[in-house]
Design an enzyme around this catalytic site. Structure first.
Site, short mmCIF file in Angstrom:
data_model
loop_
_atom_site.label_atom_id
_atom_site.label_comp_id
_atom_site.label_asym_id
_atom_site.label_seq_id
_atom_site.Cartn_x
_atom_site.Cartn_y
_atom_site.Cartn_z
N GLU A 162 0.85 -1.22 0.10
CA GLU A 162 0.06 0.08 0.08
C GLU A 162 0.95 1.33 -0.10
OE1 GLU A 162 -2.66 -0.40 3.12
OE2 GLU A 162 -3.90 -2.05 2.37
N ASN A 204 2.23 -5.22 -3.02
CA ASN A 204 0.78 -5.33 -2.90
C ASN A 204 0.06 -4.31 -2.42
OD1 ASN A 204 -1.17 -7.67 -2.40
ND2 ASN A 204 -0.98 -6.87 -0.26
N HIS A 240 -10.10 -6.21 -2.35
CA HIS A 240 -11.29 -5.74 -1.24
C HIS A 240 -12.46 -5.05 -2.02
CE1 HIS A 240 -8.93 -7.15 2.06
NE2 HIS A 240 -8.02 -6.56 1.43
N GLU A 270 -5.99 -10.57 -1.45
CA GLU A 270 -6.79 -10.41 -0.33
C GLU A 270 -8.54 -10.41 -0.27
OE1 GLU A 270 -5.58 -7.01 2.21
OE2 GLU A 270 -3.21 -7.57 1.87
N ASP A 272 -12.17 -10.06 -0.63
CA ASP A 272 -13.37 -10.28 0.06
C ASP A 272 -14.38 -9.47 -0.82
OD1 ASP A 272 -12.66 -7.82 1.06
OD2 ASP A 272 -11.88 -8.87 3.01
C1 XIL Z 1 -6.08 -6.13 8.29
C2 XIL Z 1 -6.36 -7.83 9.23
O1 XIL Z 1 -7.43 -8.02 8.30
C3 XIL Z 1 -6.68 -7.04 10.39
O2 XIL Z 1 -7.03 -8.20 11.19
C4 XIL Z 1 -5.69 -6.29 11.33
O3 XIL Z 1 -6.05 -5.60 12.29
C5 XIL Z 1 -5.16 -4.80 10.05
O4 XIL Z 1 -5.01 -5.30 8.79
N1 XIL Z 1 -4.95 -4.51 3.67
C6 XIL Z 1 -3.91 -5.20 3.99
C7 XIL Z 1 -4.24 -6.09 5.11
O5 XIL Z 1 -3.05 -5.36 3.25
O6 XIL Z 1 -2.91 -6.32 5.88
C8 XIL Z 1 -5.04 -5.70 6.17
O7 XIL Z 1 -5.43 -6.52 7.29
C9 XIL Z 1 -6.45 -5.32 5.12
C10 XIL Z 1 -6.21 -4.30 4.22
#
Ligand code: XIL
Length: 353
Positions: A162, A204, A240, A270, A272
């Site tokens: 990020e 990422n 996401h 990641e 969802d």
């Molecule tokens: C999130 C986790 O899901 C949580 O449990 C934690 O508290 C914070 O991080 N992008 C990412 C992940 O790269 O590492 C994040 O994960 C969600 C967004």
């Protein structure tokens, strides 16, 4: 050489997954007869890894581990391989959470992706007080230490997470950039590569799945790294997303293609799919969610450079979405571990349906 070896590791993982329905541990409850086909078998046939984020605390729940071990052959630590949980007190590293996940995975023939060495969140509070010179030393030591600790146990790392700013599409003005300059990104990849030369190294990010300003910024960042000879192997598209406004499949395919044309891998890292703001009736929302999962995973299946699709959890019993966005049902299984339409969307995509 690294790419050849790593490709062999991933190919091996895909082959091994064909036998995934064999119970792997006496402590893992056998799946009920009505259980659907394992995702990992379908993914193996498609030549992909299928992954999920997990937390070590969930591994004591046999309902959780039964579904996890049956369906997935790739795992990312949702939280426990980040800097803050590893080194909350300066100099006192605690790898217990990440080790528990890596050990569980190794015992079941799953591959592990490390996540994330350099991220502006989950940074221990003591880091904020460091001078630029101290931060350079401490960040390099952190990367070296964690990547060395997991050497041979992870096949890949999210090295930088990020780093692009949402509004300007320039580099995020994080503490790392402010104190270390833009080169912190290239430096992080070089140090990670020295510490674990076999691991595939990924950049990422989120919100750059299809074509657009953010994905252009990600593309030009990673192209610049490739052009400078920085040891980067791929890009993770977090994915996401919302069922109400999903990325366009053709745009995602085109984005994956241009990343692949740089000689890089790409993965869904990641995923969802939120339905909390979709507005429709529950059944209609879950069907929209199914179709988003199907089309995004289909884009990965169709792209040879896309080696894995990872979901940010698998059961609606546990998701980061609730604290970040509110009530939802973003994952493949419901809170009782029954497969949702979303599960069948992923299975269909992996089986080219
Ligand atoms: C999130 C986790 O899901 C949580 O449990 C934690 O508290 C914070 O991080 N992008 C990412 C992940 O790269 O590492 C994040 O994960 C969600 C967004």
């Amino acid at each position: 050489m690294k790419r050849v070896l790593a490709a062999a590791v991933l190919a091996l993982a895909a082959c091994g997954s064909k036998n995934a329905s064999t119970p792997t541990s006496p402590t893992t409850a056998p799946p009920p007869a009505a259980e659907p086909d394992p995702l990992r078998a379908a993914a193996g046939t498609a030549g992909k890894l299928v992954g999920t984020a997990v937390q070590s605390a969930f591994l004591t729940d046999s309902r959780y581990t039964a579904v996890f071990a049956r369906h997935f052959d790739y795992v990312t630590a949702e939280y426990e391989m980040k800097w803050d949980p590893i080194e909350r007190a300066r100099g006192a590293e605690d790898f217990s959470g990440g080790d528990a996940i890596a050990n569980f995975a190794a015992a079941r023939g799953m591959r592990v992706k490390g996540h994330a060495l350099v991220w502006h969140q989950a940074v221990p509070s003591w880091v904020a007080g460091l001078s630029a010179a101290e931060l350079r030393t401490e960040l390099e030591r952190h990367i070296r230490s964690v990547a060395s600790h997991y050497r041979g146990r992870v096949v890949a790392w999210d090295v930088v997470n990020e780093a692009i700013d949402d509004t300007t599409s320039g580099l995020r003005d994080s503490m790392f950039r402010q104190k270390l300059g833009d080169r912190y990104i290239a430096d992080a990849f070089r140090v990670a590569h020295e510490a674990d030369p076999q691991a595939l190294l990924f950049y990422n990010d989120y919100g750059g799945e299809a074509l657009g300003g953010k994905s252009d910024a990600i593309f030009s960042l990673v192209k610049g790294l490739v052009d400078q000879g920085v040891p980067i192997d791929g890009v993770g598209l977090q994915m996401h997303v919302r069922a109400a406004a999903p990325p366009d499949e053709a745009g995602v395919a085109a984005n994956m293609r241009r990343i692949a044309a740089l000689g890089l891998r790409v993965n869904i890292s990641e995923m969802d799919v939120r339905v909390g703001d979709a507005g429709g009736a529950t059944a209609a929302n879950l069907d929209r969610q199914r179709s988003v999962y199907r089309s995004m995973v289909a884009a990965c299946v169709a792209e040879p450079a896309c080696d894995a699709a990872t979901f940010w959890g698998f059961t609606d019993a546990h998701s980061w979405i609730y604290s970040a966005y509110g009530a939802d049902a973003p994952l493949l299984f419901d809170a009782q571990y029954a497969p949702k339409p979303a599960f069948y969307g992923v299975l269909d995509a992996l089986m080219h349906r």
